[in-house]
Write a protein that holds these residues in place. Structure first.
Motif, PDB file in Angstrom:
ATOM      1  N   ILE A  39       0.958  -1.070  -0.059  1.00 21.83           N
ATOM      2  CA  ILE A  39       0.019  -0.127   0.127  1.00 21.83           C
ATOM      3  C   ILE A  39       0.849   1.269  -0.037  1.00 21.83           C
ATOM      4  O   ILE A  39       1.914   1.423   0.867  1.00 21.83           O
ATOM      5  CB  ILE A  39      -0.952   0.072   1.317  1.00 21.83           C
ATOM      6  N   GLN A  43      -2.668   5.661  -0.486  1.00 26.44           N
ATOM      7  CA  GLN A  43      -3.354   4.527  -0.184  1.00 26.44           C
ATOM      8  C   GLN A  43      -3.843   3.659  -1.316  1.00 26.44           C
ATOM      9  O   GLN A  43      -4.939   2.855  -1.391  1.00 26.44           O
ATOM     10  CB  GLN A  43      -4.737   5.245   0.389  1.00 26.44           C
ATOM     11  N   ASN A  45      -2.937   0.626  -4.204  1.00 25.23           N
ATOM     12  CA  ASN A  45      -2.095  -0.586  -4.128  1.00 25.23           C
ATOM     13  C   ASN A  45      -1.464  -1.103  -5.303  1.00 25.23           C
ATOM     14  O   ASN A  45      -2.118  -0.701  -6.571  1.00 25.23           O
ATOM     15  CB  ASN A  45      -3.243  -1.724  -3.441  1.00 25.23           C
ATOM     16  N   GLN A  96       4.442  -1.020   3.518  1.00 21.89           N
ATOM     17  CA  GLN A  96       3.554  -1.673   4.191  1.00 21.89           C
ATOM     18  C   GLN A  96       2.761  -2.788   3.290  1.00 21.89           C
ATOM     19  O   GLN A  96       1.957  -2.305   2.263  1.00 21.89           O
ATOM     20  CB  GLN A  96       2.743  -0.898   4.994  1.00 21.89           C
ATOM     21  N   ARG A  97       2.667  -4.000   3.670  1.00 21.67           N
ATOM     22  CA  ARG A  97       1.539  -4.957   2.968  1.00 21.67           C
ATOM     23  C   ARG A  97       0.126  -4.616   3.332  1.00 21.67           C
ATOM     24  O   ARG A  97      -0.189  -4.341   4.468  1.00 21.67           O
ATOM     25  CB  ARG A  97       2.100  -6.576   3.245  1.00 21.67           C
ATOM     26  N   ASN A  98      -0.654  -4.757   2.461  1.00 20.29           N
ATOM     27  CA  ASN A  98      -2.063  -4.589   2.466  1.00 20.29           C
ATOM     28  C   ASN A  98      -2.724  -5.885   2.826  1.00 20.29           C
ATOM     29  O   ASN A  98      -3.107  -6.570   1.704  1.00 20.29           O
ATOM     30  CB  ASN A  98      -2.628  -3.963   1.328  1.00 20.29           C
TER      31      ASN A  98
END
Length: 329
Positions: A39, A43, A45, A96-98
């Motif tokens: 992400i 916001q 992806n 950061q991973r979503n």
């Protein structure tokens, strides 16, 4: 050929699944997000691999993860909103991973693999032979048909192939073309960013050269003014000397200094408009018009096939059962 479709009660569910799938499409590869999903600060992806591809294209000198050289990070623009994403020395691995999107993808794939869809596909029936399923594809007529149409019907003299084979071939070919198109535009964006950087550097160099010249003139005139002020002070002090001989001796020396000072040549002042940077204006209208003419070129099929082979090589860990057939000609 017309054929009957017997799964109208499922249209509502299929429509909902299609809408969900559209929300799970990566803007880079135009396929469903592949884990891990990262992400961005805006916001949006991306697949981590796609994010890394865009990052590497925008930062060609950046050292990959695991290199002995410690990198200072880099930046790229979000393909969805063009927001600038600044990364640290970890690159895309610092994003950061979503996990929420990854969980939704898992649920979607589980729902998509339910037997309900296979049962719906079995209801595709031939209109001419109502009890026969649509199970082959006529390559000559480019339409789906049934086995009886091949043996006894309108397609008995045509070349056919299994329907799943043609379906998978066309889906894969479409996916490849989307990837190629996206990669070419990303490369074009990278070229524009690189050229913009070069022009900005040229402008900065010219600005620095002008500033250095002005600073040099300020120092030169300042030094000359200081020396002139000291000479004036010496002249004033000599005027107060009471001894005639000493006064005359100092006056001669003072006159010589004034004469030498008057002969000092100073660099000329900058010409009018020296501070102007208008020569660094750029016209992009003709380039914009040219970019608007970009279109598909059917004659470039050979080149695209070579790039497709390269793409397959990058994906290359697939097993035999995942091997993709060549595209239609």
């Amino acid at each position: 050929m017309n054929f009957a479709v017997g799964f109208k009660p499922l249209l509502g569910d299929a429509h909902s699944m299609d809408n969900l799938e559209k929300q799970l499409i990566c803007p880079i590869c135009l396929e469903m997000f592949s884990k891990p999903v990262v992400i961005l600060p805006c916001q949006h992806n991306l697949c981590r691999k796609c994010a890394n591809d865009v990052f590497q294209a925008s930062n060609p000198l950046w050292q990959s993860r695991g290199s002995t050289t410690v990198s200072s990070g880099g930046r790229f623009r979000c393909p969805s909103c063009r927001h600038e994403v600044v990364l640290d020395r970890h690159g895309v691995y610092g994003l950061q991973r979503n996990l929420l999107v990854e969980n939704i993808i898992d649920i979607y794939k589980q729902e998509s693999s339910r037997p309900l869809h296979s049962k719906a596909e079995q209801h595709l029936m031939c209109e001419e032979h109502e009890e026969e399923k649509i199970n082959i594809y006529c390559l000559s007529c480019e339409v789906p048909t049934c086995s009886l149409c091949k043996v006894f019907g309108a397609h008995k003299d045509c070349e056919v192939a299994p329907l799943p084979t043609i379906y998978k071939r066309q889906k894969d070919n479409s996916r490849r073309q989307k990837q190629l198109l996206n990669q070419r535009f990303e490369t074009l964006c990278a070229v524009l960013e690189e050229r913009k950087g070069e022009l900005l550097q040229a402008l900065a160099r010219e600005q620095e050269q002008k500033l250095q010249r002005v600073r040099g003139l300020i120092r030169q005139y300042g030094d000359h003014l200081e020396a002139s002020s000291k000479l004036v002070e010496s002249a004033i002090q000599s005027m107060e000397e009471p001894q005639m001989a000493l006064y005359l001796q100092q006056a001669k020396e003072l006159i010589n200094k004034v004469g030498a000072m008057s002969k000092v040549e100073l660099a000329g002042r900058p010409e009018p408009g020296y501070e102007s940077m208008e020569q660094f204006s750029v016209s992009v209208e003709h380039v914009a018009d040219m970019l608007r003419t970009i279109d598909f070129q059917p004659g470039a099929a050979g080149e695209e096939e070579d790039e497709e082979v390269a793409l397959d090589g990058e994906e290359g860990s697939a097993g035999p059962e995942e091997e993709r057939p060549e595209g239609l000609h």
